[in-house]
Design an enzyme around this catalytic site. Structure first.
Site, PDB file in Angstrom:
ATOM      1  N   CYS A 272     -19.156 -11.859  29.981  1.00  0.00           N
ATOM      2  CA  CYS A 272     -19.152 -13.187  29.352  1.00  0.00           C
ATOM      3  C   CYS A 272     -18.114 -13.303  28.241  1.00  0.00           C
ATOM      4  O   CYS A 272     -17.320 -14.247  28.210  1.00  0.00           O
ATOM      5  CB  CYS A 272     -20.552 -13.540  28.848  1.00  0.00           C
ATOM      6  SG  CYS A 272     -21.139 -12.566  27.432  1.00  0.00           S
ATOM      7  N   HIS A 320     -24.761 -13.826  24.439  1.00  0.00           N
ATOM      8  CA  HIS A 320     -24.089 -14.458  25.583  1.00  0.00           C
ATOM      9  C   HIS A 320     -23.218 -15.610  25.087  1.00  0.00           C
ATOM     10  O   HIS A 320     -23.558 -16.291  24.120  1.00  0.00           O
ATOM     11  CB  HIS A 320     -25.106 -14.976  26.596  1.00  0.00           C
ATOM     12  CG  HIS A 320     -24.485 -15.408  27.888  1.00  0.00           C
ATOM     13  ND1 HIS A 320     -24.043 -14.512  28.828  1.00  0.00           N
ATOM     14  CD2 HIS A 320     -24.217 -16.647  28.393  1.00  0.00           C
ATOM     15  CE1 HIS A 320     -23.528 -15.170  29.866  1.00  0.00           C
ATOM     16  NE2 HIS A 320     -23.616 -16.460  29.622  1.00  0.00           N
ATOM     17  N   HIS A 332     -19.119 -19.968  32.497  1.00  0.00           N
ATOM     18  CA  HIS A 332     -19.468 -18.670  31.929  1.00  0.00           C
ATOM     19  C   HIS A 332     -19.578 -17.629  33.037  1.00  0.00           C
ATOM     20  O   HIS A 332     -19.634 -17.961  34.223  1.00  0.00           O
ATOM     21  CB  HIS A 332     -20.773 -18.754  31.131  1.00  0.00           C
ATOM     22  CG  HIS A 332     -22.006 -18.916  31.977  1.00  0.00           C
ATOM     23  ND1 HIS A 332     -23.192 -18.271  31.704  1.00  0.00           N
ATOM     24  CD2 HIS A 332     -22.252 -19.653  33.107  1.00  0.00           C
ATOM     25  CE1 HIS A 332     -24.105 -18.609  32.618  1.00  0.00           C
ATOM     26  NE2 HIS A 332     -23.557 -19.440  33.470  1.00  0.00           N
TER      27      HIS A 332
END
Length: 357
Positions: A272, A320, A332
């Site tokens: 990520c 994240h 993402h």
């Protein structure tokens, strides 16, 4: 005739044997459920698997960010260590040259006999020439003293560099040990997630991972990811704040369908934080490696102020990150079960957002 009697059983042994037999029978009955079939532990439902897999992926991603941070520090430490070693090698080479020069001077003095200056003047047949030579020797002596001082300074510099290198090496080994710990944690979490998913049928696995289509090839994943972009592209109501943000968003769109690989920063696979780092690198902007550092790489913006190119962060541990593209959506790299894709930002607990400056 002698009477034949049956041997008497010891009462304690008889009672013990009966008790053991009863316990054994009871155990067998419990193990077979009285119907001859074993009571195996029930298999988890797809919902239970999804909950557990989601937890494992979050824990793995937290460990991945720690791994990425340790790797960044280890790489930087290794560069500093190599630089210190190179500098020490250069100074050692200069030191050796200076030592050789001093050695030549010392050998010449030894061969000349090193007679006291007063006697040399008294015995000289040409005092004027001697005085000129003595003045030259004095200047040479001054240069020799300066050369000795220079050697001392070089020795001190080399020892300082070696000390700094020892400290850097110790720090590097600590970061490398942290790398190994986090790698083991990530690998363990992902292995357990794969084991749980492998126990499901293909259709159940699709429900758990969100990949319900039958085509799970790279091309199929890319096609589905492209389909996901259409609502976002059609929205287009809010423009990126500057050309760099627009370039980062364009890069992320181009990487839709790329696989998630923990620790990867592109160009063909990402985790990520690696994805947003690569997106802004393509725009000429250097971002830190981890989510923990990326959230401080610009100025914070509220959820209502989001514009394309902003970094959006999730979970209380800020483990994240995604790249906002407008219309409440982001691009993402989710986890190993899904490629780079478009997703709503309310899919996960929102932790904050940053606009890169």
């Amino acid at each position: 005739m002698a009477a034949h009697r049956r041997p008497r059983q010891h009462p304690f042994r008889s009672h013990t044997a009966r008790t053991a037999a009863i316990v054994a029978l009871a155990g067998a009955a419990t193990a077979t459920g009285f119907d001859g079939t074993g009571q195996a532990e029930p298999r988890p439902t797809p919902t239970q698997v999804r909950t557990r897999v989601d937890t494992l992926y979050r824990e793995a991603e937290t460990a991945t960010q720690k791994y990425d941070g340790a790797k960044e520090k280890a790489d930087a430490g290794e560069r500093r260590l190599n630089s210190l070693r190179d500098e020490a090698a250069r100074k050692t080479q200069k030191l050796n040259s200076a030592r050789n020069a001093l050695g030549s001077i010392a050998a010449a003095q030894y061969r000349s006999g090193d007679i006291a200056p007063a006697w040399q003047l008294a015995l000289s047949s040409a005092p004027d020439r001697y005085l000129d030579a003595a003045a030259l020797a004095e200047r040479v002596g001054d240069r020799q003293s300066a050369a000795v001082s220079q050697v001392r300074r070089q020795l001190q510099d080399i020892e300082r560099l070696r000390g700094a290198a020892r400290v850097e090496l110790k720090s590097l080994r600590s970061h490398q040990a942290e790398l190994r710990r986090q790698k083991k944690t990530v690998s363990g979490k992902l292995a357990e997630a794969r084991r749980l998913l492998a126990e499901l049928t293909p259709s159940q696995r699709g429900q758990v991972t969100g990949m319900t289509g039958t085509d799970d090839t790279a091309a199929g994943r890319a096609s589905r990811a492209a389909d996901d972009t259409r609502p976002a592209l059609e929205a287009g109501a809010v423009a990126a704040p500057d050309s760099r943000a627009a370039a980062a968003v364009a890069y992320a769109f181009a990487k839709l369908g790329s696989p998630y690989v923990w620790g990867a920063t592109g160009p063909h696979a990402f985790d990520c934080s690696g994805l947003v780092q690569a997106a802004y690198r393509s725009a000429g902007v250097s971002l830190p490696r981890t989510t923990y550092a990326q959230i401080d790489a610009g100025h914070r913006v509220s959820r209502s102020e989001l514009r394309p190119g902003d970094l959006v962060f999730f979970y209380s541990g800020v483990s994240h990150v995604g790249l906002y593209i407008g219309d409440g959506r982001m691009i993402h790299a989710p986890n190993p079960s899904a490629p780079v894709r478009v997703a709503p930002i309310d899919q996960m607990p929102f932790a904050g957002a940053t606009r890169v400056v």
